[in-house]
Scaffold this active site. Sequence first.
Site, short mmCIF file in Angstrom:
data_model
loop_
_atom_site.label_atom_id
_atom_site.label_comp_id
_atom_site.label_asym_id
_atom_site.label_seq_id
_atom_site.Cartn_x
_atom_site.Cartn_y
_atom_site.Cartn_z
N GLY A 12 25.00 64.68 43.32
CA GLY A 12 25.34 63.33 42.86
C GLY A 12 26.53 62.67 43.52
CD GLU B 219 31.14 66.04 39.23
OE1 GLU B 219 30.28 65.47 39.93
OE2 GLU B 219 30.84 66.82 38.32
CG ASP B 220 27.82 62.53 39.84
OD1 ASP B 220 28.55 63.36 39.25
OD2 ASP B 220 26.57 62.65 39.85
CG ASP C 259 28.37 63.66 30.11
OD1 ASP C 259 28.80 62.84 29.29
OD2 ASP C 259 27.25 64.20 29.99
CE LYS D 11 27.76 59.06 30.38
NZ LYS D 11 26.41 59.66 30.18
CG PHE E 39 21.39 59.01 31.32
CD1 PHE E 39 21.94 60.28 31.26
CD2 PHE E 39 20.55 58.70 32.38
CE1 PHE E 39 21.65 61.23 32.24
CE2 PHE E 39 20.26 59.63 33.37
CZ PHE E 39 20.81 60.90 33.29
CG ASP F 218 19.49 63.08 38.89
OD1 ASP F 218 20.67 63.33 38.55
OD2 ASP F 218 18.53 63.81 38.60
NE ARG G 211 19.88 63.46 43.04
CZ ARG G 211 20.70 64.06 42.17
NH1 ARG G 211 21.86 63.53 41.91
NH2 ARG G 211 20.34 65.16 41.55
#
Length: 179
Positions: A45, A99-100, A103, A131, A152, A159, A165
Amino acid sequence: MNRDIKKVLYSEEEIIERSKELGAQITKEYGEAGRSPLLVALLRGSVPFLAELMKHIDLDVQYDFMDVTSYAGTETTGEIKILKDLDTSVKGLDILLVEDIVDTGRTINAVMSMLKNKGANSVKIVTLLDKPSRRDKDVTADYIGFTVGNEFVVGFGMDYNQHYRCLPYIGVLKDECYS
Ligand code: IMP
């Protein structure tokens, strides 16, 4: 716009603009310390964000990749399995994890501990999205692109079942796309 997308949260232009700001901040902070980080991107990601961000870091940076996955059934312990390790030793290096999205924080927390145990001089985190509402590990990114709510998102590397993506923006899927 892709027909499966309900709304765009961040356009390509906004992501590029924010990456420039983050790159300048990283350049300043590491530069003033006389250090140059090894960018470690977590597959898959974070690849588009890595590619954008590194253009705006005016230091002699190198980059490498790791691929990790959670052990099935051990989600709460946060144990991870390494699918692809770094090609170089991290001993004495300043690592900047790319990082993308952070979470729950389990993935990045486990990778951070692992790299510190392997003798990295420092480990910091840069993430495109944060997040915080879903966090269950005490981990805070040092550099954050944007903070999102508990929804989300897809695009710019992120993705849903390996799709979306390659979208150049970050968006939210239409409800009917979730199977
Ligand atoms: P964590 O260990 O719970 O922080 O998980 C982080 C990883 O989960 C990210 O690197 C993503 O691959 C994935 N992820 C978490 N939230 C989202 C999302 O909203 N869209 C797409 N992927 C997500």
